[in-house]
Design an enzyme around this catalytic site. Structure first.
Site, mmCIF file in Angstrom:
data_model
loop_
_atom_site.group_PDB
_atom_site.id
_atom_site.type_symbol
_atom_site.label_atom_id
_atom_site.label_comp_id
_atom_site.label_asym_id
_atom_site.label_seq_id
_atom_site.Cartn_x
_atom_site.Cartn_y
_atom_site.Cartn_z
ATOM 1 N N SER A 1 -16.252 5.348 -10.430
ATOM 2 C CA SER A 1 -16.327 4.825 -11.797
ATOM 3 C C SER A 1 -14.896 4.416 -12.223
ATOM 4 O O SER A 1 -14.381 4.891 -13.351
ATOM 5 C CB SER A 1 -16.925 6.035 -12.491
ATOM 6 O OG SER A 1 -17.633 5.454 -13.664
ATOM 7 N N SER A 14 -19.808 5.759 -18.899
ATOM 8 C CA SER A 14 -19.702 4.953 -17.832
ATOM 9 C C SER A 14 -21.062 4.538 -17.366
ATOM 10 O O SER A 14 -21.162 3.543 -16.254
ATOM 11 C CB SER A 14 -18.933 5.640 -16.595
ATOM 12 O OG SER A 14 -17.536 5.724 -16.876
ATOM 13 N N LYS A 71 -21.314 0.794 -17.199
ATOM 14 C CA LYS A 71 -20.758 0.077 -16.057
ATOM 15 C C LYS A 71 -21.931 -0.613 -15.192
ATOM 16 O O LYS A 71 -21.543 -1.608 -14.606
ATOM 17 C CB LYS A 71 -19.794 0.889 -15.061
ATOM 18 C CG LYS A 71 -18.857 1.340 -15.528
ATOM 19 C CD LYS A 71 -17.927 2.181 -14.455
ATOM 20 C CE LYS A 71 -16.393 2.641 -14.944
ATOM 21 N NZ LYS A 71 -16.309 3.425 -15.874
#
Length: 382
Positions: A116, A58, A61
């Site tokens: 997340s 993640s 992101k």
């Protein structure tokens, strides 16, 4: 490995210029790849396998946010339909978005940064003309940043064949994202209220529930075996089966702002990625100003081209601000820090001005000698 940023960064193993007065690196680092960089000057103080292409989890992101944040205003609303949540990977981290409910863009970004939430990423991607378009834009933006180790397949960092990044690239991406005020605000928010489901009572009156979400960055919130890191101000963590634990953090101490990225520690201990990040921050703050760099964080392609064009002054400065909240006219005078408590939605966080040189992006211009406003959270946690 790539040599973007310098020949030393293309070598395997730890790279550091030890000399008299330079502290030795921590002995017990187990991460497959890591990097310590001065966020303002761009100097890479030390690195280990900086350009290894590894699954990013993640932390990807950050690239999603840096690419999509400028597209929508915070107040824009979106009602979630079933297709918005299609294709989310099994076992994904979720913030709890419900079909049929309406969310502001501000809500959705809190879901991305704090929890997340892959569901929040998918909704924003659908708002951005779909998953395929968003991934294509992310890859184009990575190329513009010269994050050439990076290839996105999913916008949320969920494990996919061929989806890779590197400690070097994640640090470049974080540095770019941190030019944006909203990016700094969201990544530094400790906790927030998130909209829940809408209910209707017997009289027909509707109410919207809410619940608290907390940032999963343990250097920002602390945990049973990890303390809040002094001066921490973001950025993003990740953890998947293929990637292991990954993390990019930014912290300020004594007027210096450092970025540290750690990928996939081999030690199987709780919160190990944060423990190794904290050790590298400690080393970096002792070494900065003493150690000769082993490389640099390169500017984006368009910024480098603009700085070389006729008409730029000696420092390459230019005015203006981009749509993503890049400040191009920040005051060079430090502002007093505030004492407000950690905000619920991040809107109450004060911003302080830190000193030093920083490459700032504003359109195609390459700005230097500007001040970088970090959340005041950084100063309250010294």
């Amino acid at each position: 490995m790539s040599t973007v940023g310098g020949q030393r960064l293309g070598l395997a193993g730890a790279q550091v210029n030890l000399a008299s007065g330079v502290p030795v690196l921590p002995k017990d680092l187990s991460a497959r790849s890591w990097i310590v960089a001065d966020a303002e000057s761009g100097d890479v103080l030390a690195a280990n396998n900086a350009h290894w292409r590894l699954p990013p989890a993640s932390t990807l992101k950050m690239l999603f946010a840096d690419t999509v944040l400028p597209k929508f205003t915070k107040t824009e609303k979106h009602k979630v339909v079933p297709s918005d949540l299609a294709g989310i990977g099994s076992g994904s981290s979720m913030v709890g978005i419900k079909e049929g409910e309406t969310y502001s863009v501000h809500d959705l970004w809190l879901g991305v940064f704090l929890r997340s939430g892959n569901d929040a990423v998918h909704v924003l991607s659908q708002m951005n003309d779909g998953i395929d378009n968003t991934v294509a834009e992310m890859n184009a933006h990575a190329e513009e940043l010269q994050a050439l180790d990076t290839h996105a397949v999913s916008p949320d960092g969920y494990d996919q064949p061929g989806q890779v990044s590197s400690a070097y690239d994640l640090t470049l991406i974080a540095r770019s994202g941190l030019q944006k005020k909203d990016f700094r605000e969201y990544s530094s928010t400790v906790s927030a209220k998130f909209p829940g489901k809408t209910t209707k009572n017997k009289k027909g009156k509707t109410t919207r529930e809410s619940f608290e979400i907390q940032n999963t960055n343990r250097l920002l919130t602390g945990d049973s075996d990890v303390s809040v890191y002094p001066g921490i101000a973001g950025v993003k963590n990740g953890n998947t089966t293929n990637a292991g634990a990954t993390f990019t953090g930014v912290a300020e101490r004594g007027g210096k702002v450092l970025l540290v990225t750690v990928m996939n520690p081999e030690k199987d201990e709780n919160n190990e990625v944060y423990k190794e990040t904290a050790k590298l921050f400690d080393w970096g703050f002792k070494a900065v100003g003493k150690v000769q760099p082993v490389g640099e964080l390169v500017p984006p392609k368009s910024a480098a081209q603009a700085s070389a064009q006729p008409g730029a002054n000696a420092s390459g400065e230019a005015g203006g601000a981009d749509a993503g909240g890049t400040e191009a006219g920040a005051s060079s005078k430090p502002v007093a820090s505030a004492t407000a408590e950690g905000g619920t939605g991040g809107m109450g966080i004060a911003f302080a001005i830190t000193g030093g040189l920083l490459v700032v992006l504003a359109g195609a211009a390459f700005l230097v000698n500007r001040r970088w406003p970090l959340p005041d959270l950084v100063r309250r946690r010294h």
